[in-house]
Scaffold this motif. Structure first.
Motif, PDB file in Angstrom:
ATOM      1  N   ALA A 356      79.047  10.464  57.832  1.00  0.00           N
ATOM      2  CA  ALA A 356      79.701   9.780  58.958  1.00  0.00           C
ATOM      3  C   ALA A 356      79.743   8.274  58.718  1.00  0.00           C
ATOM      4  N   GLY A 357      78.624   7.719  58.270  1.00  0.00           N
ATOM      5  CA  GLY A 357      78.560   6.272  58.018  1.00  0.00           C
ATOM      6  C   GLY A 357      79.519   5.858  56.920  1.00  0.00           C
ATOM      7  N   VAL A 358      79.633   6.682  55.891  1.00  0.00           N
ATOM      8  CA  VAL A 358      80.531   6.357  54.775  1.00  0.00           C
ATOM      9  C   VAL A 358      81.984   6.418  55.248  1.00  0.00           C
ATOM     10  N   VAL A 359      82.311   7.476  55.974  1.00  0.00           N
ATOM     11  CA  VAL A 359      83.691   7.620  56.463  1.00  0.00           C
ATOM     12  C   VAL A 359      84.036   6.443  57.386  1.00  0.00           C
ATOM     13  N   ALA A 360      83.107   6.093  58.266  1.00  0.00           N
ATOM     14  CA  ALA A 360      83.361   4.956  59.162  1.00  0.00           C
ATOM     15  C   ALA A 360      83.489   3.667  58.360  1.00  0.00           C
ATOM     16  N   ALA A 361      82.674   3.537  57.331  1.00  0.00           N
ATOM     17  CA  ALA A 361      82.667   2.290  56.543  1.00  0.00           C
ATOM     18  C   ALA A 361      83.981   2.064  55.804  1.00  0.00           C
ATOM     19  N   LEU A 362      84.760   3.142  55.616  1.00  0.00           N
ATOM     20  CA  LEU A 362      86.036   2.981  54.885  1.00  0.00           C
ATOM     21  C   LEU A 362      86.923   1.945  55.575  1.00  0.00           C
ATOM     22  N   LYS A 363      86.787   1.840  56.893  1.00  0.00           N
ATOM     23  CA  LYS A 363      87.577   0.831  57.627  1.00  0.00           C
ATOM     24  C   LYS A 363      87.208  -0.575  57.177  1.00  0.00           C
ATOM     25  N   LEU A 364      85.975  -0.740  56.714  1.00  0.00           N
ATOM     26  CA  LEU A 364      85.505  -2.077  56.338  1.00  0.00           C
ATOM     27  C   LEU A 364      85.595  -2.314  54.836  1.00  0.00           C
ATOM     28  N   ILE A 365      85.369  -1.249  54.054  1.00  0.00           N
ATOM     29  CA  ILE A 365      85.328  -1.451  52.596  1.00  0.00           C
ATOM     30  C   ILE A 365      86.626  -1.013  51.918  1.00  0.00           C
ATOM     31  N   GLY A 366      87.457  -0.311  52.692  1.00  0.00           N
ATOM     32  CA  GLY A 366      88.761   0.096  52.166  1.00  0.00           C
ATOM     33  C   GLY A 366      88.714   1.385  51.378  1.00  0.00           C
ATOM     34  N   GLY A 367      89.905   1.946  51.091  1.00  0.00           N
ATOM     35  CA  GLY A 367      90.035   3.144  50.269  1.00  0.00           C
ATOM     36  C   GLY A 367      89.792   4.425  51.043  1.00  0.00           C
ATOM     37  N   THR A 368      89.963   5.535  50.345  1.00  0.00           N
ATOM     38  CA  THR A 368      89.665   6.845  50.934  1.00  0.00           C
ATOM     39  C   THR A 368      88.339   7.314  50.342  1.00  0.00           C
ATOM     40  N   LEU A 369      87.809   8.363  50.901  1.00  0.00           N
ATOM     41  CA  LEU A 369      86.510   8.854  50.407  1.00  0.00           C
ATOM     42  C   LEU A 369      86.558   9.153  48.904  1.00  0.00           C
ATOM     43  N   PRO A 370      87.573   9.881  48.423  1.00  0.00           N
ATOM     44  CA  PRO A 370      87.584  10.205  46.986  1.00  0.00           C
ATOM     45  C   PRO A 370      87.806   8.986  46.084  1.00  0.00           C
TER      46      PRO A 370
END
Ligand SMILES: NC(=O)C1=CN([C@@H]2O[C@H](COP(=O)(O)OP(=O)(O)OC[C@H]3O[C@@H](n4cnc5c(N)ncnc54)[C@H](OP(=O)(O)O)[C@@H]3O)[C@@H](O)[C@H]2O)C=CC1
Ligand SMILES: CC(=O)C(=O)O
Ligand SMILES: [Mg+2]
Length: 631
Positions: A356-370
């Motif tokens: 959950a934290g990683v998915v949410a962090a994508l808004k801040l760090i950019g990119g998709t999970l893969p």
């Protein structure tokens, strides 16, 4: 043999037998032994136990003005012993000492009149809010967190509803007291601070009798059990029987954060000994003073426990394994998850919260999970559990195999990077992560070679994210995501201050134990708490309210998805990847609803028909700490 008759609430009578010594035996039966004072009845007060009222057998006054003491100890001799619980007591005095029903100074005049409380309380009648204010004032005056912990545990043992009111209303302040980091210190010193026992202790001494021991627990309608064997307590190692602080703390969160009723929660510690020599030498140690039982002896005891749980509480009780060492944790999970409703919080709950934290962090760090590359320090329960769930989610998103997704995830253990040349000597749970890669010995080298975008610490070893490590990951990323998951604070891979300073304010940071906001270069940085406490209370509630029969990985993904969605723009603006704990009951209700929805979708829910609005339903099931009015 004589009998005493009691009247149950349905108007029928039931025998309370006497044994050969003329002692009244305990009220038996499968019903909840739930005491509800239903008011004064002529001169006797009446207590309802599990739908059955028991005529008060409390002591009458004796000549000389002294009360005949309750437990009959005055008439005990060395030859003729008495049994303490053979007298059923239902007086105002016992009401004040029953944490489930006690309201202290908040008993109203009517209640004081109806329940023989006059004289046992000073004249003032307080509101629950005033009681809360007074207690918070007093807790805040303690200098040391452990003193606050002891005060909170005493409150829990004295007035359960007030304890939960404090915890719910002051969650950010009190979570670090009843949970990590303070609970870690409490477990280390449990023997010395031990006052009243909490939870159910099952030791090797109970072998062959676990079912009987379980029946000693006063509540019968158990919905959630948290069980540990104390071998890996947070990052503090083997604390043996003193690990009890963990199931007690986790279940306090089940109630405060997830709304599961306290009487439906059962904390259990399985005591098979300890290999902690310091504890074995400690005269105040409360557990079995022997080395840990292993192998067949260990597994037989665990098996007896698991069977007794099913026999005593049925199929739908949720079992949460907590803080077992990894050499048992994975095996127990595999063995019992096919025939019990259970999950391992360290492997699965942690995975859900970190995803959950990683998915949410994508808004801040950019990119998709893969798009991201993950490097873990620590390849145990937490490390491999998280890695596996991230890989599962990646492969769902990319529609590729899990083996393919694993290629973006690297793990280091105490011997270095997990690579194929080590495969033969690796524990089975590490084997899927043995990549074709040259050996790498240190974290710093690994960061430089693998160039991760996300760095996750789950090693249990503090200070392992050094300045060089954080500088190295920062040199490759505009915004590195750094998670120092190890608990308690002393074991955190780095502090929030170190993460922000060494990354020159560029890191997005979260940690297992909380850190205060940090001021760096005139800006305030907020870090989130990446702790499974966000997941397990709502996850468990979702399983309970849907009547789920088994835990499925898709439910962990559902919980994770729900948590990630609840991070607001306001949270992101502060650099947070988790919502604040102040909203946790709402968060838990949403997680519960998503988990329950998945249980229905998978055909694993037995509570039928499915409630239409699962969020509302979850909320309606949640325990409230407000005092009820007693007749
Ligand atoms: N924030 C949260 O919600 C959670 C946090 N945790 C925390 O995570 C930590 C680990 O827990 P868990 O995974 O269950 O423990 P395990 O014992 O299962 O795993 C620990 C791992 O760390 C490795 N390790 C130990 N020392 C080092 C080192 N110096 N360098 C590199 N790797 C090292 C071990 O290596 P090896 O295998 O070679 O021994 C092992 O792989 C604990 O502190 C726990 O409190 C756990 C669950 C949830
Ligand atoms: C949080 C937790 O479960 C642990 O540190 O073990
Ligand atoms: Mg744990």
């Amino acid at each position: 043999m004589g009998n005493v008759f009691s009247i149950n609430c349905f108007g029928t009578s039931k025998k309370i037998s006497k044994d050969e010594n003329n002692n009244h035996s305990r009220v038996s039966g499968e019903e909840e032994e739930k005491k509800v004072i239903i008011g004064r009845k002529k001169k006797e007060s009446v207590v309802v136990r599990g739908g059955e009222s028991v005529l008060d057998l409390s002591p009458r006054s004796t000549v000389g003005g002294g009360g005949e003491e309750i437990y009959g100890e005055d008439c005990a001799t060395e030859d003729q012993l008495v049994t303490p619980w053979t007298f059923s007591v239902a007086s105002g005095y016992s009401l004040l000492r029953d944490p489930q029903y006690n309201k202290g100074l908040a008993f109203t005049e009517n209640e004081r009149d109806a329940h023989y409380l006059h004289g046992l309380l000073p004249p003032t009648v307080s509101s629950q809010e005033l009681q809360e204010k007074k207690l918070m004032n007093s807790i805040r005056q303690y200098e040391f967190p452990l003193q606050k912990y002891v005060a909170m545990m005493n409150l829990q043992e004295r007035n359960e509803r007030l304890f939960y009111k404090l915890l719910i209303d002051n969650v950010e302040e009190l979570l670090p007291i009843v949970y990590t980091p303070t609970v870690g210190e409490a477990c280390q010193k449990y023997g010395s601070i031990f006052q009243r026992p909490q939870g159910l202790y099952i030791s090797l001494k109970e072998k062959g009798e676990i079912l009987e021991v379980m029946k000693n627990w006063p509540h019968k309608s158990i919905q959630v059990i948290v069980v540990t064997d104390g071998e890996r307590i947070l990052g503090l190692g083997d604390l043996g029987c003193q690990g009890m602080g963990i199931p007690v703390g986790k279940l306090a969160l089940y109630t405060a954060l997830g709304g599961v009723s306290p009487s439906a929660c059962l904390p259990v510690t399985i005591d098979v000994g300890t290999n902690n020599q310091k504890l074995l030498n400690d005269e105040f140690y409360i557990g079995l003073k022997q080395k840990r039982a292993t192998g067949q002896e260990y597994y037989d005891l665990l098996h007896e426990f698991m069977s007794a749980v099913k026999q005593n509480y049925g199929e739908k009780v949720l079992i949460q394994f907590e803080d077992f060492a990894n050499h048992n944790a994975f095996e127990l999970l595999t063995k019992y998850s096919t025939n019990h409703l259970l999950f391992n919080d360290d492997i699965q709950g942690t995975a859900s919260v970190v995803l959950a934290g990683v998915v949410a962090a994508l808004k801040l760090i950019g990119g998709t999970l893969p798009d991201h590359t993950f490097l873990f320090l620590g390849a145990g329960e937490a490390g491999t559990g998280i890695a596996e769930l991230i890989a599962l989610e990646m492969s769902k998103q990319t529609k590729t195999s899990i083996e393919e997704s694993r290629k973006k995830i690297f793990l280091l253990d105490s011997k270095g990077l997990i690579v194929s040349s080590r495969k033969n000597s690796l524990q089975h749970f590490k084997k899927p992560w043995a990549h074709e890669h040259e050996p790498v010995n240190t974290l710093l080298e690994a960061v430089k070679i693998i160039k991760p975008t996300v760095l996750i610490g789950a090693s249990g070893v503090g200070k392992t994210f050094t300045k060089e490590v954080i500088e190295a990951i920062t040199s490759n990323n505009e915004k590195p995501f750094i998670l120092a998951l190890s608990n308690p604070t002393s074991q955190s891979e780095c502090t929030a201050e170190e993460a922000y300073q060494w990354s020159e304010g560029r890191a997005i940071f979260a940690s297992g134990s909380p850190f205060d906001p940090v001021e760096y270069n005139g800006k305030v940085y907020y870090s989130g708490q990446a702790n499974n406490a966000y997941i397990f209370p709502g996850f468990g509630l979702g399983l309970v309210i849907s009547g789920a029969t088994r835990v499925h990985d898709d439910m962990l993904l559902a919980a994770s998805e729900s948590l990630a969605k609840q991070v607001t723009d306001e949270n992101y603006a502060k650099g947070l990847t988790y919502p604040p704990f102040t909203d946790i009951r709402k968060i838990s209700a949403n997680i519960a609803a998503n988990v329950a929805a998945k249980a229905y979708e998978l055909g694993l829910a037995t509570r039928l028909p499915r409630p239409r609005n699962l969020v509302k339903y979850a909320e309606s099931c949640m325990y409230s700490p407000s005092y009820p009015n007693y007749r």
